[in-house]
Design a protein around this motif. Structure first.
Motif, PDB file in Angstrom:
ATOM      1  N   LEU A 315       0.870  -0.991  -0.008  1.00 48.14           N
ATOM      2  CA  LEU A 315      -0.167  -0.003   0.015  1.00 48.14           C
ATOM      3  C   LEU A 315       0.826   1.061  -0.068  1.00 48.14           C
ATOM      4  O   LEU A 315       1.731   1.229   0.901  1.00 48.14           O
ATOM      5  N   ALA A 316       0.553   2.253  -0.956  1.00 46.50           N
ATOM      6  CA  ALA A 316       1.323   3.498  -0.851  1.00 46.50           C
ATOM      7  C   ALA A 316       0.091   4.730  -0.386  1.00 46.50           C
ATOM      8  O   ALA A 316      -0.608   5.110  -1.260  1.00 46.50           O
ATOM      9  N   VAL A 317       0.303   4.825   0.891  1.00 49.57           N
ATOM     10  CA  VAL A 317      -0.912   5.903   1.367  1.00 49.57           C
ATOM     11  C   VAL A 317      -0.357   7.324   1.438  1.00 49.57           C
ATOM     12  O   VAL A 317       0.847   7.661   1.571  1.00 49.57           O
ATOM     13  N   VAL A 318      -1.177   8.041   0.710  1.00 54.32           N
ATOM     14  CA  VAL A 318      -0.825   9.450   0.545  1.00 54.32           C
ATOM     15  C   VAL A 318      -1.559  10.111   1.520  1.00 54.32           C
ATOM     16  O   VAL A 318      -2.653  10.561   1.562  1.00 54.32           O
ATOM     17  N   ASP A 319      -0.690  11.050   2.532  1.00 56.37           N
ATOM     18  CA  ASP A 319      -1.295  11.670   2.996  1.00 56.37           C
ATOM     19  C   ASP A 319      -0.897  13.347   2.755  1.00 56.37           C
ATOM     20  O   ASP A 319      -0.094  13.634   2.089  1.00 56.37           O
ATOM     21  N   ARG A 320      -2.022  14.328   3.096  1.00 52.41           N
ATOM     22  CA  ARG A 320      -1.858  15.680   2.752  1.00 52.41           C
ATOM     23  C   ARG A 320      -1.532  16.499   3.863  1.00 52.41           C
ATOM     24  O   ARG A 320      -2.005  17.528   4.100  1.00 52.41           O
ATOM     25  N   CYS A 321      -0.658  15.810   4.925  1.00 54.94           N
ATOM     26  CA  CYS A 321      -0.458  16.471   6.037  1.00 54.94           C
ATOM     27  C   CYS A 321       0.906  15.928   6.782  1.00 54.94           C
ATOM     28  O   CYS A 321       0.991  14.783   6.663  1.00 54.94           O
ATOM     29  N   LEU A 322       1.593  16.875   7.134  1.00 54.18           N
ATOM     30  CA  LEU A 322       2.745  16.285   7.710  1.00 54.18           C
ATOM     31  C   LEU A 322       2.864  16.696   9.296  1.00 54.18           C
ATOM     32  O   LEU A 322       3.168  17.786   9.605  1.00 54.18           O
ATOM     33  N   PRO A 323       2.615  15.787  10.146  1.00 57.36           N
ATOM     34  CA  PRO A 323       2.932  16.208  11.643  1.00 57.36           C
ATOM     35  C   PRO A 323       4.336  15.993  11.987  1.00 57.36           C
ATOM     36  O   PRO A 323       5.056  14.705  12.098  1.00 57.36           O
ATOM     37  N   PRO A 324       4.871  16.946  12.282  1.00 61.46           N
ATOM     38  CA  PRO A 324       6.486  16.907  12.465  1.00 61.46           C
ATOM     39  C   PRO A 324       6.743  16.014  13.692  1.00 61.46           C
ATOM     40  O   PRO A 324       6.249  16.168  14.755  1.00 61.46           O
ATOM     41  N   GLY A 325       7.819  15.122  13.500  1.00 60.80           N
ATOM     42  CA  GLY A 325       8.112  14.389  14.699  1.00 60.80           C
ATOM     43  C   GLY A 325       7.279  13.134  14.645  1.00 60.80           C
ATOM     44  O   GLY A 325       7.559  12.347  15.633  1.00 60.80           O
ATOM     45  N   ALA A 326       6.370  12.918  14.038  1.00 62.44           N
ATOM     46  CA  ALA A 326       5.355  11.677  14.255  1.00 62.44           C
ATOM     47  C   ALA A 326       6.104  10.524  13.265  1.00 62.44           C
ATOM     48  O   ALA A 326       7.028  10.838  12.678  1.00 62.44           O
ATOM     49  N   VAL A 327       5.621   9.446  13.554  1.00 62.14           N
ATOM     50  CA  VAL A 327       5.646   7.983  12.684  1.00 62.14           C
ATOM     51  C   VAL A 327       5.706   8.292  11.313  1.00 62.14           C
ATOM     52  O   VAL A 327       6.482   8.055  10.508  1.00 62.14           O
ATOM     53  N   CYS A 328       4.482   8.802  11.072  1.00 56.64           N
ATOM     54  CA  CYS A 328       4.204   8.901   9.462  1.00 56.64           C
ATOM     55  C   CYS A 328       2.822   9.893   9.688  1.00 56.64           C
ATOM     56  O   CYS A 328       2.427  10.304  10.746  1.00 56.64           O
ATOM     57  N   GLY A 329       2.331  10.235   8.387  1.00 58.11           N
ATOM     58  CA  GLY A 329       0.970  11.151   8.320  1.00 58.11           C
ATOM     59  C   GLY A 329       0.001  10.173   9.209  1.00 58.11           C
ATOM     60  O   GLY A 329      -0.098   9.179   9.245  1.00 58.11           O
ATOM     61  N   PRO A 330      -1.159  10.959   9.093  1.00 58.96           N
ATOM     62  CA  PRO A 330      -2.336  10.574  10.346  1.00 58.96           C
ATOM     63  C   PRO A 330      -2.900   9.400   9.657  1.00 58.96           C
ATOM     64  O   PRO A 330      -3.373   8.619   9.941  1.00 58.96           O
ATOM     65  N   VAL A 331      -3.331   9.377   8.208  1.00 55.74           N
ATOM     66  CA  VAL A 331      -3.859   8.475   7.294  1.00 55.74           C
ATOM     67  C   VAL A 331      -2.960   6.942   7.264  1.00 55.74           C
ATOM     68  O   VAL A 331      -3.415   6.022   7.701  1.00 55.74           O
TER      69      VAL A 331
END
Lengths: 392, 312
Positions: A315-331
């Motif tokens: 799966l290539a999940v596309v997030d339109r949000c960058l939460p700095p320092g997180a594991v990855c985007g929320p989706v």
């Protein structure tokens, strides 16, 4: 039979709120949401909709006013974006646990700093846990249909929750698309008069929003969680009813050319249409690529999602949000945790793209697909990658 | 003048409504002047009301679920936004009445908040609601600090007062700023009715609250509310301090009807402010110099009010 006409999507969303016979519309202007509320104020000024437009002094006041109006038993609509949505944040959590139906069109826009009026999903992702039902529109017609659907779902007796309909700022809100506005008669059939389960009424006094002592707070929150989880079947039911009356079908998750695909792109919102074009191009080259699009974000339709991904390996999940320092985007994080340790679960790579109005082109999707394939062979250090960054 | 006032004859001690809107059994402190004022205000309004409450003492003490002290529809949403919530209730009732979905009978929409909720954190929300002209009453119950969170200073804390965030020390006399004048800010909104009231003059208080409800459009009543817990005053002396605040001109009672100032109780022979200040632990540390300053400024502000009444 209604006919399709070229219309700016914001105007169409306002027309949907009019068709829904919204009664109280508190609103504060913020780009790119303005055309929706401007058009609604015109409609009301011209006497075409019997409603109260409350031109409040901030988004915080807008949402506070929405809560008061919904508590008094009116059908409530508002719209916001970005900084405005963030300013509302304190209040957003309140109508959902208080179980007050209302509909908000969130015209998605980036968050400061730096200030940007352009589109991404950071504004709503910050509000991910407000306990509202949240849907994402792919195109103008869907924005209209999801708005009508939102009123239907919000006011169902067993749901009684606020609904946020997300549409991408500018990319959707400011473009002219062919849109079929339904007949008033059909909308009235779909949306019966709002009969709240409880309201502020001197004939039958109740206290709303009392203090939740430790003995009751957990139960109140659990009741809310159960309500939104249980709402999924009603959301689906309302889409079925919608299809019967208006002829357009919607599901929590949509699949595009997923049959026999070993790699799936996962998207939300308007970039999905570009993603489809990319899938077509890659399919033409013989790549087994498909697309899964999340329309219903809250409650997260896990079962439908699992069914949609079938036997895909990557799966290539596309997030339109960058939460700095997180594991990855929320989706990406949502899907990772949902699929964790499920036997045969695909490998998941999270991509962040399209921040602050950056275009996500067909080539970018192709790049994500190539990278996801490479990372499936050799796991990268980070679990996400920001696509399309200009390096110095 | 306001035509709605013509038929209103005012409350009499004998004819105070017996019905309790805020019932007993709430969790107010002993001697709370605020809940006493609230009780009288609500008696004046009667049962055909919807109350929108800000977060604060009155909200906390009246609504620990599953109990409620409210015999009228009541809603609490957050700290700063009671006026916006009231705007929403008022707008909803307007459109629902027009559509024949609720009875046409008038229901007063009332927002209540403390001095912090009104004058500090909620000032923008109140200003917006007043400017938009919603038909509602805003009642500020002013106990001159953030009492609910443990007596922190607010913009309405009087000069010199000790609070937990304006402690007197070697470098400070306590609260170093003069009390923010919220009623005057409301007057600047050109709303039809603004009044100040005190639980020591309960008929005057009830009449003002009733007039605020009778008037069409926004109205504001600022009620002085003694807080024994926060002020370090004896619970049984709350009403006495409320009266002394008026008699010393510290808290003058007046109305502003369509911009015209009317002093409700002229204080021609004021008591010295020391009579009001002594007996309250929050002022105990003040020296002669500060008390003189307070006396001068209280007199000057009262003179200004008299002049406003003469001018308008």
């Amino acid at each position: 039979m209604t006919k399709r006409v070229g219309m700016e999507v914001s105007i169409a969303v306002a027309e949907a709120a009019k068709l829904a016979r919204a009664e109280v519309i508190p609103a504060y202007p913020i780009t790119p949401q303005t055309h929706i509320v401007e058009h609604l104020s015109e409609i009301i000024a011209d006497g075409e909709l019997d409603a109260e437009f409350v031109p409040v002094e901030s988004e915080h006041a807008a949402m506070s006013c929405c809560v008061g109006a919904a508590a008094a038993g009116a059908r409530v609509f508002t719209s916001s974006s970005s900084q405005g949505l963030s300013l509302m944040s304190e209040i957003l959590y309140i109508p959902s646990t208080m179980r007050l139906p209302m509909v908000m069109a969130v015209v998605n826009r980036a968050l400061s700093a730096p200030i940007s009026i352009w589109n991404d999903h950071q504004d709503i992702m910050v509000q991910r846990d407000i306990g509202w039902i949240q849907t994402f529109a792919e195109n103008g017609q869907e924005a209209v249909d999801l708005t009508l659907h939102a009123f239907r779902v919000a006011e169902m007796k067993s749901v009684h929750l606020p609904v946020a309909v997300n549409l991408d700022g500018f990319i959707l809100s400011h473009v002219i698309e062919p849109i079929e506005l339904p007949d008033q008669e059909d909308v009235d059939k779909y949306l019966p008069r709002f009969k709240p389960r409880y309201k502020l009424d001197p004939r039958k006094p109740i206290s709303m929003g009392p203090v939740g002592i430790p003995e009751i707070y957990t139960e109140a929150k659990v009741a809310h969680d159960r309500a939104i989880k249980n709402s999924k079947k009603m959301i689906v039911k309302a889409w079925k009813e919608f299809a019967e009356i208006f002829g357009r079908e919607y599901h929590p998750i949509e699949s595009y050319r997923t049959e026999d695909a070993d790699l799936l792109l996962v998207t939300m919102g308007s970039i999905s249409e570009t993603a489809m074009t990319a899938v077509d191009a890659m399919r033409d080259r013989g790549e087994k690529v498909g697309l899964v699009r999340i329309r219903l974000w809250r409650p997260f339709p896990g079962l439908e999602f699992r069914k949609a991904i079938g036997k895909a390996k990557i799966l290539a999940v596309v997030d339109r949000c960058l939460p700095p320092g997180a594991v990855c985007g929320p989706v990406g994080a949502e899907i990772r945790s949902f699929l964790y340790k499920i036997p045969g679960a695909p490998k998941i790579f999270s991509f962040v793209a399209g921040l602050g109005g950056r275009d996500v082109t067909v080539e970018r999707f192709e790049e994500m697909v190539d990278k996801a394939r490479a990372y499936a062979k050799k796991r990268p250090r980070e679990l996400y990658e920001v696509i399309g960054v200009r390096e110095q | 003048m306001i035509p709605e006032f013509e038929k209103f004859k005012g409350f009499k001690a004998k004819s105070i409504p017996k019905e309790e809107i805020v019932s007993s059994g709430h969790r107010g402190c002993q001697g709370c002047g605020e809940v006493l004022a609230l009780r009288m205000a609500m008696k004046a309004l009667g049962k055909d009301i919807i109350v929108c409450s800000a977060t604060g003492c009155m909200e906390i003490i009246t609504s620990p679920y599953p109990h409620t002290a409210w015999n009228v529809p009541w809603i609490h949403v957050a700290f700063e936004n009671a006026a916006s919530v009231a705007s929403g209730v008022e707008a909803a009732r307007k459109v629902l009445a027009r559509k024949g979905r609720i009875p046409k009978k008038h229901v007063d929409v009332v927002a209540i908040g403390g001095d912090g909720a009104t004058g500090d954190i909620g000032l923008q929300w109140i200003s917006g609601a007043m400017e938009r002209g919603h038909d509602f009453v805003y009642i500020c119950l002013d106990n001159e600090a953030y009492m609910n969170t443990g007596v922190q200073r607010s913009g309405c804390t009087p000069y010199g007062a000790m609070t937990t965030t304006s402690p007197p020390g070697k470098q400070s006399i306590g609260q170093v700023t003069w009390k923010k004048n919220i009623p005057q800010i409301m007057v600047a909104h050109n709303i039809p009715y603004v009044a100040t009231a005190s639980p020591a003059y309960f008929l005057d208080l009830m009449n003002k609250v009733k007039k605020a409800a009778l008037v069409k459009g926004p109205a504001y009543v600022h009620i002085y509310s003694p807080c024994p817990t926060g002020w370090g005053s004896a619970g049984e002396r709350s009403i006495e301090f409320a009266r002394l605040a008026v008699e010393t001109r510290v808290f003058p009672l007046y109305e502003v009807i369509e911009g015209r100032y009317i002093i409700s109780r002229k204080i021609n022979k004021p008591k010295p402010v020391t009579e009001y200040l002594k007996g309250q632990r929050r002022f105990r540390h003040l020296g002669e110099e500060e008390i003189q300053y307070i006396q001068r400024r209280v007199d000057a502000e009262y003179e200004r009010l008299v002049k406003l009444a003469e001018m308008t």
